[in-house]
Structure formats: structure tokens, C-alpha cells
Design a protein around this motif. Structure first.
Motif, PDB file in Angstrom:
ATOM      1  N   VAL A  51       0.847  -1.198   0.000  1.00  0.00           N
ATOM      2  CA  VAL A  51       0.000   0.000   0.000  1.00  0.00           C
ATOM      3  C   VAL A  51       0.879   1.244   0.000  1.00  0.00           C
ATOM      4  CG1 VAL A  51      -1.582   1.373   1.419  1.00  0.00           C
ATOM      5  CG2 VAL A  51      -2.045  -1.046   1.009  1.00  0.00           C
ATOM      6  N   ILE A  52       1.894   1.243   0.848  1.00  0.00           N
ATOM      7  CA  ILE A  52       2.808   2.387   0.894  1.00  0.00           C
ATOM      8  C   ILE A  52       3.537   2.545  -0.436  1.00  0.00           C
ATOM      9  CG2 ILE A  52       4.933   3.267   1.962  1.00  0.00           C
ATOM     10  CD1 ILE A  52       3.904   2.112   4.601  1.00  0.00           C
ATOM     11  N   ALA A  53       3.973   1.438  -1.015  1.00  0.00           N
ATOM     12  CA  ALA A  53       4.681   1.498  -2.294  1.00  0.00           C
ATOM     13  C   ALA A  53       3.767   1.999  -3.405  1.00  0.00           C
ATOM     14  CB  ALA A  53       5.242   0.125  -2.647  1.00  0.00           C
ATOM     15  N   ASP A  54       2.486   1.629  -3.373  1.00  0.00           N
ATOM     16  CA  ASP A  54       1.540   2.050  -4.410  1.00  0.00           C
ATOM     17  C   ASP A  54       1.084   3.490  -4.256  1.00  0.00           C
ATOM     18  OD1 ASP A  54       1.713  -0.374  -5.641  1.00  0.00           O
ATOM     19  OD2 ASP A  54      -0.180  -1.163  -4.840  1.00  0.00           O
ATOM     20  N   LEU A  55       1.334   4.098  -3.107  1.00  0.00           N
ATOM     21  CA  LEU A  55       0.963   5.503  -2.932  1.00  0.00           C
ATOM     22  C   LEU A  55       1.670   6.401  -3.946  1.00  0.00           C
ATOM     23  CD1 LEU A  55       0.830   5.972   0.940  1.00  0.00           C
ATOM     24  CD2 LEU A  55      -1.071   6.114  -0.671  1.00  0.00           C
ATOM     25  N   ASN A  59       0.311   9.939  -6.292  1.00  0.00           N
ATOM     26  CA  ASN A  59       0.996  11.208  -6.478  1.00  0.00           C
ATOM     27  C   ASN A  59       2.464  10.979  -6.139  1.00  0.00           C
ATOM     28  OD1 ASN A  59       2.049  13.869  -6.199  1.00  0.00           O
ATOM     29  ND2 ASN A  59      -0.005  14.640  -5.754  1.00  0.00           N
ATOM     30  N   ARG A  60       3.335  11.593  -6.911  1.00  0.00           N
ATOM     31  CA  ARG A  60       4.772  11.402  -6.691  1.00  0.00           C
ATOM     32  C   ARG A  60       5.212  11.879  -5.321  1.00  0.00           C
ATOM     33  NH1 ARG A  60       8.382  13.307 -11.394  1.00  0.00           N
ATOM     34  NH2 ARG A  60       9.757  11.826 -10.399  1.00  0.00           N
TER      35      ARG A  60
END
Length: 94
Positions: A51-55, A59-60
Motif C-alpha cells: 500500500v505504501i509502495a503504491d501511494l 501522487n509522486r
């Protein structure tokens, strides 16, 4: 006489192997039980990580490092241990 000695050695070896096999079975059961306790934690940690990686896809600005994830994970462990201590204390007072 040599045959009797050989048979006795074989019997002793067989008993030793049987004991070691029983020990190995009990050790395997203990390891499996311990492994199962960590399975839930590992699943949740992998969900949090991805989930953190897909954030970053949202947005960058939301790009996080592995170091950030490790700090977050350790923080969650510390908080949960603190909550467990509170539960243990409440249980002891009951």
C-alpha cells in the motif's frame, strides 16, 4: 555369537533412530506452530508495504523509502506490545 552381537547393535541403533525420529516430529510440530503465529503478521506487513509502495502511483509526493517502511513497521510493533501490556495488566487486576 557375532550374529547375536550384530542383532543387539541393530536393535540399539533402531531404538536410537526411533527416539530421534520422535524428537524430530515434536520439534517439527513446535516449529510449525511458531511459524503459523507469524503468518498473520507477515501478511499484514506485506499489505502495508505494498500500500505504501503504491501511494507513489497516486501522487509522486507519496514516495516512501524502505527505511520509512521499517520505521513504521517497528512503530506498529512497539504500539501493539504496549497495548498487550495494558491488556495483561487489566487481566491481572481482574
Amino acid at each position: 555369537e557375532q550374529l547375536v552381537n550384530t542383532l543387539q547393535q541393530s536393535k540399539q541403533t533402531s531404538m536410537l533412530i526411533r527416539r530421534r525420529f520422535e524428537d524430530a516430529k515434536s520439534t517439527d510440530a513446535e516449529l510449525s506452530a511458531a511459524r503459523e503465529q507469524y503468518r498473520t503478521v507477515a501478511r499484514r506487513a506485506s499489505i502495508i508495504y505494498f500500500v505504501i509502495a503504491d501511494l507513489a502511483g497516486v501522487n509522486r509526493m507519496y514516495q516512501y523509502s524502505l527505511e520509512y517502511f521499517k520505521r513504521l513497521y517497528n512503530y506498529c510493533i512497539d504500539v501493539s506490545q504496549g497495548q498487550q501490556k495494558e491488556v495483561d495488566e487489566e487481566t491481572a487486576l481482574s
